[in-house]
Design an enzyme around this catalytic site. Structure first.
Site, PDB file in Angstrom:
ATOM      1  N   VAL A  62       0.815  -1.219   0.000  1.00  0.00           N
ATOM      2  CA  VAL A  62       0.000   0.000   0.000  1.00  0.00           C
ATOM      3  C   VAL A  62       0.847   1.267   0.000  1.00  0.00           C
ATOM      4  CG1 VAL A  62      -1.956  -1.123   1.139  1.00  0.00           C
ATOM      5  CG2 VAL A  62      -0.234   0.063   2.529  1.00  0.00           C
ATOM      6  N   SER A 142      -5.157   4.007  16.201  1.00  0.00           N
ATOM      7  CA  SER A 142      -4.601   3.375  17.402  1.00  0.00           C
ATOM      8  C   SER A 142      -4.735   4.336  18.567  1.00  0.00           C
ATOM      9  CB  SER A 142      -3.111   3.052  17.172  1.00  0.00           C
ATOM     10  OG  SER A 142      -2.477   2.686  18.383  1.00  0.00           O
ATOM     11  N   TYR A 155       4.923   6.069  14.810  1.00  0.00           N
ATOM     12  CA  TYR A 155       3.610   5.427  14.699  1.00  0.00           C
ATOM     13  C   TYR A 155       2.499   6.370  15.163  1.00  0.00           C
ATOM     14  CZ  TYR A 155       0.292   1.475  15.020  1.00  0.00           C
ATOM     15  OH  TYR A 155      -0.763   0.613  14.860  1.00  0.00           O
ATOM     16  N   ILE A 188      -4.668  -5.242  21.800  1.00  0.00           N
ATOM     17  CA  ILE A 188      -5.454  -6.332  21.243  1.00  0.00           C
ATOM     18  C   ILE A 188      -4.541  -7.541  21.048  1.00  0.00           C
ATOM     19  CG2 ILE A 188      -6.989  -7.043  19.368  1.00  0.00           C
ATOM     20  CD1 ILE A 188      -8.034  -4.607  20.943  1.00  0.00           C
TER      21      ILE A 188
END
Length: 244
Positions: A62, A142, A155, A188
């Site tokens: 991507v 996130s 990030y 998660i």
């Protein structure tokens, strides 16, 4: 007309759970994007088909605009009766480390995948969605992109920018019945969090546990459904109560 949902980074973890849930709950034909792990992508496809759904795999990075356009154009030409109603921008990578020691490529690769990946994929389909007067764009962000996480400045920057892009694009396309929302998971249980000290980290999670990928997928499936048509520009946290 074949109605499709594209999930980037759909071969493992949260992406895999989303692919399976969209096929089962909403009966979409799933386009499973992956970059390198073909076997994992094929396993996700098999799981969908075993439940009576349909799916195919699409290999492209991507972060690479030319490659993304080439693969998606080829798919579009071969499937001129298909329409992509749902895009889940899930692909993302981490290159954690303190900012003062961060190498240029650790910064660039994370930004390219999460933020530029969103542009490369979404921009390809956005005009079709506007012409069709329907679309569901769901960006996986996130807790790091909402509150920031030390050791993840790259990030956090990528996901924080995606939060802002979600809010802006939602306002541009709302009149054409295209919604744009973001889902911000906390901790998660996936391959990405496998190396973390779960027993120590649950001390800061009011729910006293890590979340399950299927719980995130349930939320994404709702946002991808007709039931969510009046929800747009929202950043929905799913983190067990961590402040964000």
């Amino acid at each position: 007309m074949k109605k499709c949902a594209l999930v980037t980074g759909g071969s493992r973890g949260i992406g895999k759970a989303i692919c399976i849930k969209l096929a089962k709950n909403l009966q979409y034909h799933i386009l499973i994007n992956y970059q390198s792990n073909k076997e994992a992508a094929l396993e996700t496809q098999r799981m969908i088909e075993n439940q009576g759904g349909s799916a195919e795999i699409l290999a492209f990075n991507v972060a690479d605009l030319e490659e993304t356009q080439q693969v998606l154009n080829q798919w579009k030409e071969a499937n001129n009766e298909a329409v992509v109603d749902v895009i889940v921008n899930n692909a993302g990578i981490t290159r954690d480390g303190l900012f003062m020691w961060m190498q240029p490529n650790d910064w660039k690769s994370v930004i390219d995948t999460s933020l530029n990946g969103f542009y490369n994929v979404t921009n390809f389909f956005i005009q079709d969605m506007l012409r069709n007067k329907y679309g569901r764009i769901i960006n996986m962000v996130s807790v790091s992109g909402v509150k920031g996480t030390p050791g993840q400045t790259n990030y956090s920057a990528a996901k924080g920018a995606l939060v802002a892009a979600t809010k802006a694009l939602a306002q541009e396309v709302a009149k054409r019945k295209v919604t744009v929302n973001a889902v911000a998971p906390g901790f998660i249980k996936t391959d990405m969090t496998a190396a973390l000290d779960e027993r120590e980290l649950i001390k800061i999670i009011p729910a006293n546990r890590f979340g399950e990928a299927e719980e995130v997928a349930d939320l994404v499936a709702f946002l991808a459904s007709d039931k969510s048509g009046y929800i747009t520009g929202e950043i929905i946290n799913i983190n067990g109560g961590i402040y964000s």
